[in-house]
Structures are given as structure tokens and as C-alpha cells.
Motif scaffolding. Structure first.
Motif, short mmCIF file in Angstrom:
data_model
loop_
_atom_site.label_atom_id
_atom_site.label_comp_id
_atom_site.label_asym_id
_atom_site.label_seq_id
_atom_site.Cartn_x
_atom_site.Cartn_y
_atom_site.Cartn_z
N UNK A 207 11.11 69.19 -21.87
CA UNK A 207 9.74 69.54 -22.00
C UNK A 207 9.17 68.91 -23.00
N UNK A 208 9.76 68.60 -24.20
CA UNK A 208 9.09 67.82 -25.27
C UNK A 208 8.75 66.58 -25.12
N UNK A 209 9.39 66.16 -24.04
CA UNK A 209 8.86 64.72 -23.57
C UNK A 209 7.92 64.69 -22.72
N UNK A 210 7.36 65.74 -22.25
CA UNK A 210 6.20 65.63 -21.32
C UNK A 210 5.05 65.01 -22.27
N UNK A 211 4.42 64.19 -21.62
CA UNK A 211 2.92 63.93 -22.22
C UNK A 211 1.90 64.55 -21.61
N UNK A 212 0.95 65.42 -22.20
CA UNK A 212 -0.01 66.02 -21.90
C UNK A 212 -0.99 65.30 -20.87
N UNK A 213 -1.35 65.95 -19.91
CA UNK A 213 -2.40 65.40 -18.92
C UNK A 213 -3.76 65.78 -19.18
#
Length: 296
Positions: A199-205
Motif C-alpha cells: 500500500x505504501x507504493x501506491x501513488x495517489x490519484x
């Protein structure tokens, strides 16, 4: 965790909203402009303030009718054509929940409940209040009808006979032991760290709802493929079920059967809170996603 794929209800809410608007447009002829100007404002339908036995039984019967003989059954049969591939299990489970919840939404809308997740939530609250005051015979009747309908949904979507599902039943003592094992593995450091890293690797949309949905997807995938079906032996095998998809389905049946037990609820609630915390999903994120959905 039980029927725990919340993204199914979120996607369902959007689908129901758009499809119902389209059907109204296609099935009615608008009045002329003069009539529109003079028309009185339409009252917003309202749901019952509480359930009666007749309403509760009627909702169950109507839902069962559509699941067994309507569009709900058609959708479940389509999902069943892909049964057996654990790699697609999460996606098929979500689609099964959409078919099941979509049928409920259709029935509840006719009683004035909102045709979305909020309507389902309100109905479930009404069911809880009704069951507290219902006589034991009525409670048991509704409990078994809910259980049997859920078994039908699972049986159809995953090509598993009702008799096999029934044979997987556990008494409350064994169910508590099983859920304790599940809870322990869900809260194990390696599982929590795995979710946190992904989840830490998710780039915010830039959209709180979409960001939370991506985190939920990671949690769901981890639950199925790492908690239940990961390792040697797998958790489903340790709990006495066969490995793979069928064992996972059987465990969901056990959880459904005992979901109202206080200790089982405690195990499920505590472990899910830890998973969501590791995913970075807290009340602030949930409220932000809800606000984004309302403003869209």
C-alpha cells in the motif's frame, strides 16, 4: 471479513444509480413543458421505520426468488463457468457479491430504501433491531432462510453442491477455534508488513475514493492468497478443509453461520482493524472517500 469485499458494494452503488436513471428515461414519456412547469414536486420515497415479521419474510422470499430464478441466478451461473482457478478467486468473489447485493438492493428499493450501500446499511440495522425483539421461532426461521440463501449463492457461483456445503458445518466451539487461527494469521507481522509495503507504493490519484479502493484491493488479495491459501500447509488445510478454492468457500460458510457470536465477531473485528491500519485506511480516509463520493 465475512463477505468482506467492500469494493463490490461501492461499484454496485454507482452501477445501480446509473442503471436506474437510464431505465426511468427509457420507460417514461416526459410531459410537455407546460405540464412540467405545473407539476407538483414528487415526494421522495421513504423506507419503513422498522421491520415487521411480514416485511422481513417478504424481503427474504423476494430476494430468494430473484436469486433462484432471475437475473441474479444468471449472473452467478456466468461466474460459475470460471470456477476452479484460484488466481481469479478474488475477482469472482467480488462479482458474486455484486450479484447477491444487487438483488437485495433491487428488492429493498421497492420498499423505499436507498438503492445503494446506505440503503443496505439501514436495512441491516433494521434487521438487527427486529431480531432483538422477535420470538425465538421467528429468529430461527429468518436465520436459516438467510443461511440457505447464502449457501445457494456460493453453491451456484463455485459449482459446489449444497450437501457438501452443509457437511462443512462446525459447532460453535470449533468455529471459535478456527476463527482464532484466522485472526492470528491475519495479525501476524509478515502479513501486516506485506500489506503496509504494497500500500505504501501506491501513488495517489488525487481521488480519496480511488486511493482507498486500491488499498482495499491489496487487503483482499492478501487475505485470500496469503492468509487463507498461502504457505505449506495452507490455513484452510490447518483448519480441516481441503486446499484451494473449495476450502476457502467452506470457511466462508462457517464464518457466516457463526458471524453473530460475540467471540467470533471480536476476532474478525480486531484482525480486520489491524489489516486496515497497516493499509493506511483509517476513519479519516474513510470519511474523505465518502465526501469525495458525495461531491462527484
Amino acid at each position: 471479513m465475512l463477505r468482506h469485499f467492500s469494493s463490490a458494494t461501492r461499484r454496485l452503488q454507482s452501477k445501480v444509480k446509473h442503471s436506474s436513471a437510464l431505465s426511468r428515461y427509457l420507460s417514461t414519456t416526459p410531459p410537455p413543458p407546460e405540464a412540467q412547469a405545473q407539476a407538483a414536486p414528487q415526494a421522495t420515497p421513504s423506507h419503513p421505520f422498522s421491520l415487521t415479521k411480514e416485511i422481513a419474510v417478504g424481503i427474504q422470499d423476494a430476494t430468494a426468488l430473484f436469486i433462484n430464478h432471475g437475473v441474479g441466478m444468471q449472473k452467478l451461473q456466468m461466474i460459475a463457468k470460471e470456477a476452479g482457478n484460484t488466481e481469479t478467486l478474488v475477482n469472482r468473489w467480488q462479482r458474486m457479491m455484486e450479484a447477491y447485493l444487487g438483488t437485495q438492493v433491487h428488492v429493498l428499493a421497492g420498499l423505499g430504501y436507498q438503492p445503494n450501500e446506505n440503503g443496505l446499511h439501514m436495512y441491516n440495522q433494521h434487521v438487527g433491531m427486529f431480531m432483538q425483539n422477535a420470538d425465538p421461532e421467528t429468529q430461527e426461521m429468518l436465520r436459516t432462510s438467510t443461511r440457505d440463501l447464502w449457501r445457494t449463492v456460493l453453491s451456484t457461483a463455485f459449482n459446489i453442491s449444497i450437501s457438501e456445503i452443509a457437511s462443512s458445518e462446525m459447532d460453535i466451539v470449533k468455529a471459535r477455534e478456527t476463527m482464532h487461527k484466522v485472526s492470528q494469521k491475519m495479525q501476524s507481522p509478515e502479513i501486516l508488513e506485506m500489506i503496509a509495503l504494497k500500500c505504501g507504493k501506491i501513488e495517489s490519484t488525487g481521488n480519496a475514493g480511488m486511493d482507498m479502493a486500491m488499498k482495499h484491493q491489496i487487503v483482499q488479495d492478501t487475505l485470500v492468497h496469503q492468509v487463507y491459501l498461502g504457505g505449506e500447509p495452507t490455513l484452510v488445510e490447518e483448519c480441516g478443509f481441503e486446499n484451494g478454492e473449495k476450502g476457502y468457500v467452506f470457511m466462508q460458510c462457517v464464518m457466516a453461520e457463526h458471524q453473530n457470536d460475540p467471540l467470533v465477531s471480536q476476532y474478525v473485528g480486531a484482525s480486520m482493524m489491524q489489516l486496515l491500519k497497516s493499509a493506511g485506511i483509517g476513519m479519516e480516509e474513510i470519511e474523505a472517500a465518502a465526501n469525495a463520493a458525495r461531491s462527484s
